[in-house]
Design a protein around this motif. Structure first.
Motif, PDB file in Angstrom:
ATOM      1  N   SER A 140       0.842  -1.195   0.000  1.00 48.63           N
ATOM      2  CA  SER A 140       0.000   0.000   0.000  1.00 48.63           C
ATOM      3  C   SER A 140       0.878   1.247   0.000  1.00 48.63           C
ATOM      4  O   SER A 140       1.916   1.276   0.663  1.00 48.63           O
ATOM      5  CB  SER A 140      -0.943   0.010   1.207  1.00 48.63           C
ATOM      6  N   ALA A 142       0.734   5.718  -0.133  1.00 51.42           N
ATOM      7  CA  ALA A 142      -0.067   6.929   0.011  1.00 51.42           C
ATOM      8  C   ALA A 142       0.735   8.136  -0.451  1.00 51.42           C
ATOM      9  O   ALA A 142       1.953   8.179  -0.298  1.00 51.42           O
ATOM     10  CB  ALA A 142      -0.497   7.110   1.463  1.00 51.42           C
ATOM     11  N   ASP A 145      -2.532  15.146  -1.666  1.00 46.74           N
ATOM     12  CA  ASP A 145      -3.407  15.721  -2.690  1.00 46.74           C
ATOM     13  C   ASP A 145      -2.911  17.098  -3.126  1.00 46.74           C
ATOM     14  O   ASP A 145      -3.641  17.848  -3.770  1.00 46.74           O
ATOM     15  CB  ASP A 145      -4.854  15.810  -2.202  1.00 46.74           C
ATOM     16  N   GLU A 153       1.466  10.836  -8.762  1.00 46.54           N
ATOM     17  CA  GLU A 153       0.398  10.146  -9.492  1.00 46.54           C
ATOM     18  C   GLU A 153       0.504  10.311 -11.004  1.00 46.54           C
ATOM     19  O   GLU A 153       0.345   9.339 -11.757  1.00 46.54           O
ATOM     20  CB  GLU A 153      -0.962  10.665  -9.011  1.00 46.54           C
ATOM     21  N   LYS A 167      -2.006   0.821  -9.735  1.00 46.57           N
ATOM     22  CA  LYS A 167      -3.464   0.921  -9.631  1.00 46.57           C
ATOM     23  C   LYS A 167      -3.974  -0.068  -8.594  1.00 46.57           C
ATOM     24  O   LYS A 167      -3.617  -1.239  -8.601  1.00 46.57           O
ATOM     25  CB  LYS A 167      -4.104   0.654 -10.989  1.00 46.57           C
ATOM     26  N   LYS A 169      -3.356  -0.036  -5.386  1.00 47.24           N
ATOM     27  CA  LYS A 169      -2.628  -0.044  -4.114  1.00 47.24           C
ATOM     28  C   LYS A 169      -2.008   1.308  -3.764  1.00 47.24           C
ATOM     29  O   LYS A 169      -1.500   1.473  -2.664  1.00 47.24           O
ATOM     30  CB  LYS A 169      -1.559  -1.127  -4.110  1.00 47.24           C
ATOM     31  N   ARG A 171      -2.793   5.442  -3.445  1.00 44.16           N
ATOM     32  CA  ARG A 171      -3.950   6.351  -3.391  1.00 44.16           C
ATOM     33  C   ARG A 171      -3.551   7.728  -2.879  1.00 44.16           C
ATOM     34  O   ARG A 171      -2.612   7.879  -2.098  1.00 44.16           O
ATOM     35  CB  ARG A 171      -5.060   5.776  -2.504  1.00 44.16           C
ATOM     36  N   MET A 172      -4.292   8.721  -3.345  1.00 38.21           N
ATOM     37  CA  MET A 172      -4.117  10.103  -2.919  1.00 38.21           C
ATOM     38  C   MET A 172      -4.879  10.327  -1.621  1.00 38.21           C
ATOM     39  O   MET A 172      -6.013   9.863  -1.477  1.00 38.21           O
ATOM     40  CB  MET A 172      -4.598  11.049  -4.024  1.00 38.21           C
ATOM     41  N   ILE A 173      -4.251  11.047  -0.690  1.00 34.04           N
ATOM     42  CA  ILE A 173      -4.841  11.290   0.630  1.00 34.04           C
ATOM     43  C   ILE A 173      -5.303  12.746   0.725  1.00 34.04           C
ATOM     44  O   ILE A 173      -4.472  13.660   0.731  1.00 34.04           O
ATOM     45  CB  ILE A 173      -3.823  11.002   1.754  1.00 34.04           C
TER      46      ILE A 173
END
Length: 263
Positions: A140, A142, A145, A153, A167, A169, A171-173
């Motif tokens: 995972s 992170a 944003d 990203e 994709k 795993k 993600r934007m926080i």
């Protein structure tokens, strides 16, 4: 700006100046994003003591659509004198007529770093191959944003040739420090400016990502076109850009940008 900076420099090197409260002491309302916040929190009490001005602060991302994001705050009419944020975002506000272009001062350079939960193994990210391997091995990931996360990203994964593998795993926080997500175990690796990773307990900074895929973010400050305390705001900008502020800025993981005296 030149007058404000010259006056403040004289004050800070030992000149004694009595400030008539009615004539000089003002409230300076600041909006600031996370990357410069650690240095700012240490420097503001020095500024207040030296000048008599009082500073009130609202925190939020330089970009995005979350409730506290600086563009969203401005859109709903929150009052502000000074904006301290990612330089690219400040440029956008200048183009929209919300910040005074002539008042802008670049304060610091900020590299993107990687953090892991305290006590977790630290991957070798000193090379591009090592960074790629660490990302592929992580379960995972992170990222923020704001400016660093947008780069991770949209560009970093692509440059490393692993966009598809990320994709599901990565993600934007939004609206939370990435390091907080890593600290509670919700992500193995966290990407953000090092200055935003360092203040969070429960994580360890592995280091900056390699120079060949690094993106340096400039943090800059400017005066709002709707400022009520523009002169006091200029004093604050002068102090944050001064040689006196540089050691604190450096200690918080940023590279202060030197400015010639009186500029």
């Amino acid at each position: 700006m030149t007058i404000a900076r010259s006056w403040l420099s004289a004050l800070l090197v030992g000149a004694t100046l009595v400030l008539p409260a009615a004539a000089r002491a003002d409230e300076v309302r600041v909006m600031i994003s996370g990357g410069f916040s650690a240095a700012y929190k240490q420097l503001v009490p020095q500024f207040e003591q030296a000048t008599g001005h009082k500073v009130s602060t609202a925190y939020g991302p330089s970009m995005g659509t979350t409730e506290n994001a600086i563009p969203v705050r401005l859109a709903r009419g929150e009052p502000v004198d000074v904006l301290i944020m990612v330089g690219e975002a400040l440029t956008g506000l200048t183009e929209q007529g919300k910040a005074d272009k002539a008042s802008r001062v670049d304060l610091a350079r900020s590299p993107i770093g990687v953090a892991v939960r305290a006590g977790a193994p630290k991957p070798d990210i000193s090379s591009v191959d090592g960074l790629r391997a660490a990302l592929l091995a992580a379960k995972s990931i992170a990222y923020s944003d704001s400016a660093s996360g947008v780069y991770v990203e949209n560009e970093l994964f692509k440059r490393l040739g692993i966009q598809e593998q990320m994709k599901g795993k990565a993600r934007m926080i939004p609206a939370e420090p990435v390091a907080a997500v890593v600290a509670r175990g919700d992500a193995e690796l966290g990407f953000q400016q090092i200055s935003e990773l360092l203040p969070v307990a429960g994580v360890e900074v592995v280091g900056p990502i390699p120079e060949s895929v690094q993106k340096i973010t400039i943090f800059a400050a400017g005066i709002s076109t709707k400022a009520v305390s523009a002169k006091a705001g200029a004093d604050l900008l002068a102090f944050l850009a001064s040689a006196q502020a540089a050691p604190v800025i450096r200690k918080t993981g940023l590279d202060p940008i030197a400015h010639p005296a009186g500029k």
